[in-house]
Design an enzyme around this catalytic site. Structure first.
Site, PDB file in Angstrom:
ATOM      1  CE1 TYR A  35      36.650  40.517  42.056  1.00 45.99           C
ATOM      2  CE2 TYR A  35      36.088  38.553  40.797  1.00 45.99           C
ATOM      3  CZ  TYR A  35      35.730  39.554  41.684  1.00 45.99           C
ATOM      4  OH  TYR A  35      34.445  39.581  42.184  1.00 45.99           O
ATOM      5  CD  GLU A  36      42.828  33.652  38.124  1.00 42.91           C
ATOM      6  OE1 GLU A  36      43.227  33.015  39.099  1.00 42.91           O
ATOM      7  OE2 GLU A  36      42.341  33.110  37.114  1.00 42.91           O
TER       8      GLU A  36
END
Lengths: 253, 284
Positions: free
Chosen positions: A42-43
Site C-alpha cells: 500500500y502506498e
C-alpha cells in the site's frame, strides 16, 4: 462479482501495489483464497502486509502491524515502485476511456469544476511503473466516457502503440474489470474490448452501459458465477471489517 | 529546552501568511495542532500536505487558508473532503488556489526541500494533465543519457508541524509505524513544531529509527490524544467510526460551522476538546 473476478486474476507471489476500496478487497480475497504469498504493497509504505480486516484508509494500523516492513513515502515511490519492483498495479477511477486512461481528479473543467474529486494520489506513477495494471470500476456511460475531463493517470494515451513509443516502463492497463464483465486491450490498437461477461449480463447491456462504441472480442466468454467458497470468504472478510470499523477508540486522556 | 504548551508553540511559530505543512500519512496526523491554529484564527496560510483529509477539511472550512499544495484530498475510504471541495468548487468560505501534484512528485519535492536542492526529480507525471494545470511540474534532460525527467520545485515550508509518539526532556523526538514523508517535511522546514503522546526521561530509541534531534526541533508540546481521529501506534487506533461520521458533519456548512464553534472555538485546549466531545456522547 467484480471483486471475485478480480481476485481470480491475481496470482501467488505477485508483487501487487493496491489502492483502497475494490482493489484492496480483491487483493485480500485472493490472498485468503488462493495466493497466500502474494506481496501486497500500500502506498503508505507497508510492504508484504496481511491485514485480517480491510483497511478503511490507506494507512490503517492493521496494515503496518501485519507488514513485513514499513518504509517512508519517498522510498516506497522511488526504491520500490519507480525501480520496477511492482508486478501489478491495481487502480480504481471515476472515469476511464477506451485506451484505459483514467480520471480521478475532476468532472468538468479543472478551473470551474462540476465535481472536484480527491485527485491522483499515487496513481500516475503506479500506472507508469507497474509492469501491468488492472483497473476495477463500475460501468456506466458516465464512467466509461469517449473523452476524459482530465487525464490523471496514463493508460495507452491515444492508442496504436503511443504508450510504448513514448518509453513508458510498464506495459500499462491489461484488464478493466467492471460490473458487466471483463475488457482487455486490443494488441494492435490498444482499444479495450469486451472479452467476457457475467452470466446474468447480455452483451447488448454491456455495450449500452459504455459511453464509447464498445467492440467485442472474437468470442465473449461467460465468467463462472462465484463459488460458495468465494462468497463465504468475501462475506466473512466484509463482516470482520464492519465489526472492526465499528469498534470505539479509547483515548489515553 | 524547546518543551512548550501547544498554545505557546503555535503563537510563536505559526504566523498569518505562512506556508505551513501539517504532515502525517493517515497515521500521526497533528489534529490538535491544527485545531489550535483554527482557535488562534490564523489567516491566509498556504497549507501543504500530501493528503488533505479531515484536518485540512476543518482548517480550510474554518477559513485559515487561501493556498493548498497537495496530491490527494478526500476522506480516505469514505468519500469527499466536503469543505475542501466547497472551497475549490464554490470559493466558500473563501477562494482556494490549488497547487496539485502526485504523491511521488510531492515526496520528491519534500526530499529536495530537505536536501536544499533546486528541484526534485522523478520518472513521473507521464501522459497526465497535471503538468498542464500546474506550471511547477517541468522536466530536465538527463546530462548522461538525455532522457527527459520530470522535476518539481522544492518544498520549504515556513513551519512543519508533526505529531509523534514520544519526546525526551531535552526535546528529542521519536516516531514509529507509518512515517510518511514526515522526516523530509521536518528537515525541509524553517521551523519545526511537534506534538507528542508523552514526554519521557529517556527515549531509548532503537538504532536507525526516526528520531528528530532536539536541535532541529523549534518546540515540542505534550498533547496526549493529539492525533485523534487519526492514530498513534502503540497508544490508540484510528477512529474509523468518527471518520465515517465526519462525512455527515462536514457535508452541510451550518452543521460544520456549529461543530467548529462548539468543539474548537468553544474549548481552550485539546483536553477540553476531548471533554466536550465526551460530554456530547462521543465515545472516546
Amino acid at each position: 462479482m467484480m471483486t471475485v473476478t478480480a481476485a481470480r486474476m491475481l496470482w501467488d507471489r505477485a508483487v501487487c501495489f493496491v489502492g483502497i476500496g475494490l482493489p484492496s478487497a480483491a487483493a485480500n480475497l485472493a490472498r485468503l483464497l488462493k495466493a497466500p504469498d502474494i506481496v501486497l504493497i500500500y502506498e503508505s509504505g507497508t510492504i508484504g502486509t496481511r491485514p485480517n480486516v480491510l483497511p478503511l484508509s490507506i494507512g490503517d494500523g492493521e496494515l503496518a502491524d501485519t507488514a513485513t516492513c514499513v518504509v517512508p513515502l519517498p522510498e516506497i515511490f522511488a526504491y520500490w515502485l519507480q525501480a520496477g519492483r511492482v508486478d501489478l498495479g491495481f487502480l480504481g477511477a471515476a472515469q476511464v476511456d477506451r485506451f484505459g486512461n483514467l480520471n480521478s481528479t475532476v468532472i468538468g473543467p479543472y478551473d470551474r469544476p462540476q465535481t472536484r474529486l480527491p485527485g491522483a494520489g499515487g496513481a500516475p506513477e503506479i500506472a507508469l511503473h507497474a509492469k501491468q495494471v488492472y483497473v476495477i470500476i463500475k460501468q456506466s456511460p458516465r464512467t466509461f466516457v469517449p473523452s476524459l475531463d482530465f487525464v490523471s493517470s496514463a493508460g495507452f494515451l491515444g492508442g496504436n502503440g503511443e504508450r510504448a513509443r513514448r518509453g513508458a516502463p510498464g506495459r500499462g492497463p491489461q484488464a478493466i474489470i467492471t460490473d458487466y464483465g471483463l475488457m482487455r486491450p486490443d494488441p494492435t490498437t490498444d482499444e479495450f474490448v469486451l472479452v467476457a461477461r457475467y452470466e446474468h449480463v447480455t452483451v447488448a447491456a454491456a455495450v449500452a452501459a459504455c459511453g464509447w462504441p464498445l467492440r467485442t472480442g472474437a468470442a465473449v466468454e461467460v465468467i463462472a458465477p462465484p463459488t460458495l467458497e468465494e462468497l463465504e470468504a468475501l462475506r466473512e472478510l466484509h463482516a470482520r471489517t464492519r465489526a472492526a470499523h465499528a469498534v470505539r477508540v479509547k483515548l489515553p486522556i | 529546552m524547546p518543551v512548550a504548551t501547544l498554545r505557546e508553540a503555535i503563537e510563536e511559530h505559526v504566523h498569518d501568511g505562512d506556508m505551513v505543512a501539517l504532515e502525517g500519512f493517515t497515521h500521526l496526523i497533528p489534529f490538535a495542532a491544527g485545531h489550535e491554529i483554527i482557535r488562534q484564527r490564523r489567516r491566509h496560510l498556504h497549507l501543504v500536505r500530501m493528503t488533505p483529509d479531515l484536518l485540512y477539511d476543518q482548517m480550510i472550512g474554518a477559513g485559515c487558508a487561501d493556498h493548498l499544495t497537495f496530491s490527494w484530498g478526500g476522506n480516505p475510504g469514505v468519500g469527499s473532503a466536503h469543505r475542501v471541495r466547497e472551497a475549490i468548487e464554490k470559493s466558500w468560505p473563501q477562494p482556494l488556489q490549488v497547487h496539485e501534484h502526485s504523491h511521488a512528485g510531492m515526496a520528491a519535492a519534500y526530499v529536495a526541500g530537505a536536501s536544499r536542492l533546486p528541484f526534485g526529480l522523478l520518472r513521473g507525471y507521464f501522459g497526465t494533465d497535471l503538468a498542464t494545470v500546474n506550471p511547477d511540474i517541468r522536466s530536465v534532460a538527463c546530462p548522461y543519457t538525455g532522457e527527459q525527467i520530470a522535476t518539481v520545485p522544492p518544498l520549504n515550508p515556513d513551519v512543519t508541524i508533526l505529531h509523534a509518539q514520544k519526546a525526551d526532556l531535552e526535546g528529542n523526538v521519536l516516531m514509529s509505524g507509518i512515517v510518511g514523508a514526515q522526516k523530509e517535511a521536518a528537515l525541509a522546514a524553517k521551523r519545526l513544531v511537534v506534538t507528542v503522546e508523552e514526554i519521557v526521561e529517556r527515549l531509548d530509541a532503537p538504532m536507525n529509527s526516526v528520531v528528530l534531534p532536539a536541535w532541529v526541533v523549534s518546540a515540542v508540546a505534550c498533547v496526549p490524544g493529539g492525533a485523534w481521529p487519526s492514530y498513534a501506534r502503540g497508544y490508540y487506533a484510528r477512529d474509523n467510526a468518527f471518520c465515517i461520521a465526519w462525512d455527515e458533519i462536514s457535508r452541510d456548512r451550518e452543521r460544520f460551522a456549529a461543530w467548529i464553534e462548539r468543539y474548537v472555538y468553544g474549548t481552550r485546549n485539546h483536553r477540553e476538546f476531548v471533554q466536550a466531545l465526551r460530554a456530547d456522547g462521543v465515545s472516546l
